[in-house]
Design a protein around this motif. Structure first.
Motif, PDB file in Angstrom:
ATOM      1  N   LYS A 149       0.839  -1.202   0.000  1.00 33.19           N
ATOM      2  CA  LYS A 149       0.000   0.000   0.000  1.00 33.19           C
ATOM      3  C   LYS A 149       0.871   1.249   0.000  1.00 33.19           C
ATOM      4  CE  LYS A 149      -3.793   2.364   2.392  1.00 33.19           C
ATOM      5  NZ  LYS A 149      -4.714   2.390   3.539  1.00 33.19           N
ATOM      6  N   PHE A 151       0.409   5.525   0.435  1.00 34.20           N
ATOM      7  CA  PHE A 151      -0.488   6.606   0.833  1.00 34.20           C
ATOM      8  C   PHE A 151      -0.138   7.861   0.050  1.00 34.20           C
ATOM      9  CE2 PHE A 151      -0.345   3.825   4.559  1.00 34.20           C
ATOM     10  CZ  PHE A 151      -1.659   3.807   5.006  1.00 34.20           C
ATOM     11  N   TYR A 154      -1.703  12.166   4.081  1.00 27.93           N
ATOM     12  CA  TYR A 154      -1.034  12.183   5.392  1.00 27.93           C
ATOM     13  C   TYR A 154       0.376  12.751   5.230  1.00 27.93           C
ATOM     14  CZ  TYR A 154      -4.827   8.841   6.484  1.00 27.93           C
ATOM     15  OH  TYR A 154      -6.036   8.219   6.631  1.00 27.93           O
ATOM     16  N   HIS A 182      -4.017   4.612  -1.283  1.00 27.36           N
ATOM     17  CA  HIS A 182      -4.915   5.572  -0.621  1.00 27.36           C
ATOM     18  C   HIS A 182      -4.808   6.840  -1.446  1.00 27.36           C
ATOM     19  CE1 HIS A 182      -6.318   7.873   3.184  1.00 27.36           C
ATOM     20  NE2 HIS A 182      -6.278   8.736   2.177  1.00 27.36           N
ATOM     21  N   VAL A 237      -7.998   1.786  -2.705  1.00 27.21           N
ATOM     22  CA  VAL A 237      -8.695   1.466  -1.453  1.00 27.21           C
ATOM     23  C   VAL A 237      -9.720   2.550  -1.134  1.00 27.21           C
ATOM     24  CG1 VAL A 237      -6.708   0.193  -0.525  1.00 27.21           C
ATOM     25  CG2 VAL A 237      -6.999   2.588   0.086  1.00 27.21           C
ATOM     26  N   HIS A 238     -10.638   2.208  -0.315  1.00 25.46           N
ATOM     27  CA  HIS A 238     -11.691   3.079   0.239  1.00 25.46           C
ATOM     28  C   HIS A 238     -12.156   4.225  -0.686  1.00 25.46           C
ATOM     29  CE1 HIS A 238      -8.208   5.413   1.444  1.00 25.46           C
ATOM     30  NE2 HIS A 238      -8.012   4.828   2.595  1.00 25.46           N
ATOM     31  N   SER A 287     -10.605   8.948   6.831  1.00 20.13           N
ATOM     32  CA  SER A 287     -10.122   9.486   5.557  1.00 20.13           C
ATOM     33  C   SER A 287     -10.073   8.400   4.500  1.00 20.13           C
ATOM     34  CB  SER A 287      -8.724  10.076   5.741  1.00 20.13           C
ATOM     35  OG  SER A 287      -8.806  11.197   6.584  1.00 20.13           O
TER      36      SER A 287
HETATM   37 ZN    ZN Z   1      -6.161   4.880   3.669  1.00 19.91          ZN
END
Ligand code: ZN
Ligand code: URP
Ligand code: ZN
Length: 459
Positions: A149, A151, A154, A182, A237-238, A287
């Motif tokens: 993963k 990001f 952040y 992400h 993701v998400h 988030s």
């Molecule tokens: Zn995430």
């Protein structure tokens, strides 16, 4: 222990049919109508569905985040998963700056091994890429870490730049690992957060305005373009909103290998949840943030079309008292995340199947089969078929329930779904042939779960 599940309706991602299911030696051994029950414990599934155990590919147990550690442990989280019909989780091992990926992986194995109640796998989240850490990837893939993963948000902690994303996409393609992203524009969010705080807008609801859907849509499109350049598959993701889903759909319509995930919170909760007194909105800070309700029908349509392949919980549990409260003086200090590993099936069944948005086979697809296929577990997991692990859920669709912190198994002092009426109850859960949930209650052996070496990703 040998068991036979009788009189139920077996559901796969392809359809539903009446069959009894025989389990022995931790495996599913036969399906049919005239199976011998000799020497077997009989579980009567009259009126119920018999479905493969859920696979939740997005959890954050014991995760260090925002100066605290997620309060859900591998021991408590996997039991909560089981009572919610999930028999496999894949958690994110997150690299600390300057740390090797091998140590990251080992640390997460140390936290989980011996504690997990059901089987689990690990993704590794790469936050500090250099030639040394890159060289560790093939070893990790051999260890069964076949997804990583990155990001894009952040900033200042775990966010990576585009160069890192591109390098990881290429490396993933080379070694058969799926890159999960992400996708939110962390630079834009950083500016907006600073502006809100400077203007004295410190309440939880400003978390929403500082992370606009455009910032998710832009980052999703950018990640997908980088995957195209790298010739690599990508898993977003998400996905929380139509703007990000549009980017996924556009790429898929062109034939690109892009897979989307959404989460129960984006199907069941919305910006309206922030209309609560005082600091209570902190319970809903995650988030990407919750979005306007107008996104819900589009997310369901995305699940129906397959543009969204999976529904995962993104279970990131921080107690309201003492943890979410770290952000009392400013929303940017609220640890991000919502709990939900226990409630994914009930929400999908109630808002999806009962509401006519998806069919039961589609529920099984997004809850179990597609996660298994994408993350190297199929057909060991994710299907009711001879030879597969006997991870089986007997789910009664006719029982009414209410989600409440007071009755949940999750180790956290609240649930964002407090008071939500749900339809459907988990009667029995088998993990590798053993009954671990009976009448909806955990009856399994603590620590009986095992680490899963997952197969490489094949597009
Ligand atoms: Zn995430
Ligand atoms: O708010 C969230 N989602 N917290 C967990 C970390 C992440 O971004 O997945
Ligand atoms: Zn997450």
């Amino acid at each position: 222990m040998k068991s036979i599940i009788t009189n139920g309706t077996v559901v796969s991602s392809e359809g539903e049919y009446r069959a009894d299911v025989l389990l022995d030696g931790g495996k599913i051994v036969a399906l049919g109508s005239d199976l011998s029950s000799e020497g077997a414990q009989v579980i009567d599934a009259s009126g119920a569905y018999v479905m493969p155990g859920g696979i939740d590919v997005h959890t954050h147990f014991e995760m260090p985040f925002g100066g605290t550690i997620a309060c859900e442990t591998f021991a408590t989280g996997t039991k909560a998963a089981a009572v919610g019909g999930t028999t496999t989780i894949i958690d994110f091992a997150i690299q600390a700056q300057g740390e090797s990926l091998t140590k990251t992986y080992q640390d997460w194995r140390d936290k989980a091994d011996g504690d997990v109640a059901v089987d689990y796998g690990l993704h590794v989240a790469v936050t500090d890429l250099n030639d040394k850490t890159l060289a560790e990837i093939p070893w990790l893939v051999d260890e069964g870490v076949t997804s990583f993963k990155l990001f894009m948000a952040y900033k200042g902690s775990i966010m990576v730049d585009d160069a890192t994303l591109l390098r990881m996409l290429r490396t993933g393609r080379e070694h058969g690992a799926l890159i999960c992203v992400h996708a939110e524009n962390g630079d834009v969010i950083d500016v907006l957060v600073g502006e809100y705080l400077a203007a004295g807008k410190t309440a939880p609801k400003y978390h929403l305005s500082s992370r606009p859907a455009e910032a998710e849509g832009e980052a999703t499109g950018r990640a997908i373009i980088m995957a195209e350049i790298a010739g690599a598959p990508i898993y977003i993701v998400h996905v929380s909103c139509a703007k990000a889903l549009d980017a996924v759909r556009t790429a898929r319509d062109k034939g690109q290998a892009v897979y989307g995930e959404t989460c129960p919170q984006y199907l069941a909760l919305s910006t309206d949840n922030f209309d609560v007194p005082g600091f209570e909105g902190a319970k809903f800070v995650c988030s990407p943030p919750l979005r306007d309700k107008s996104n819900w029908p589009q997310l369901w349509a995305g699940l129906r079309s397959g543009d969204l392949a999976t529904v995962a919980s993104d279970h990131a549990a921080f107690n309201y008292q003492g943890q979410k409260e770290l952000g009392l003086a400013g929303f940017d200090k609220i640890p991000n995340g919502c709990p939900g590993v226990e409630h994914r099936l009930f929400i999908l069944h109630t808002l999806g199947v009962e509401a006519g948005e998806i069919t039961m086979p589609k529920l099984v697809e997004v809850f179990s089969s597609a996660p298994a296929r994408l993350f190297g577990l199929y057909p060991q997991k994710g299907v009711i078929a001879p030879g597969s692990d006997a991870d089986v859920v007997v789910f009664d669709p006719s029982v009414d329930g209410v989600i409440a912190a007071a009755t949940q198994m999750q180790n956290i002092d609240y649930t964002p779904y407090e008071g939500m009426r749900v339809r459907g109850a988990v009667r029995t859960v088998f993990s590798k042939g053993e009954v671990v949930v009976a009448d909806g209650r955990w009856v399994g052996k603590d620590g009986a779960g095992r680490y899963l070496k997952r197969k490489p990703f094949i597009a």
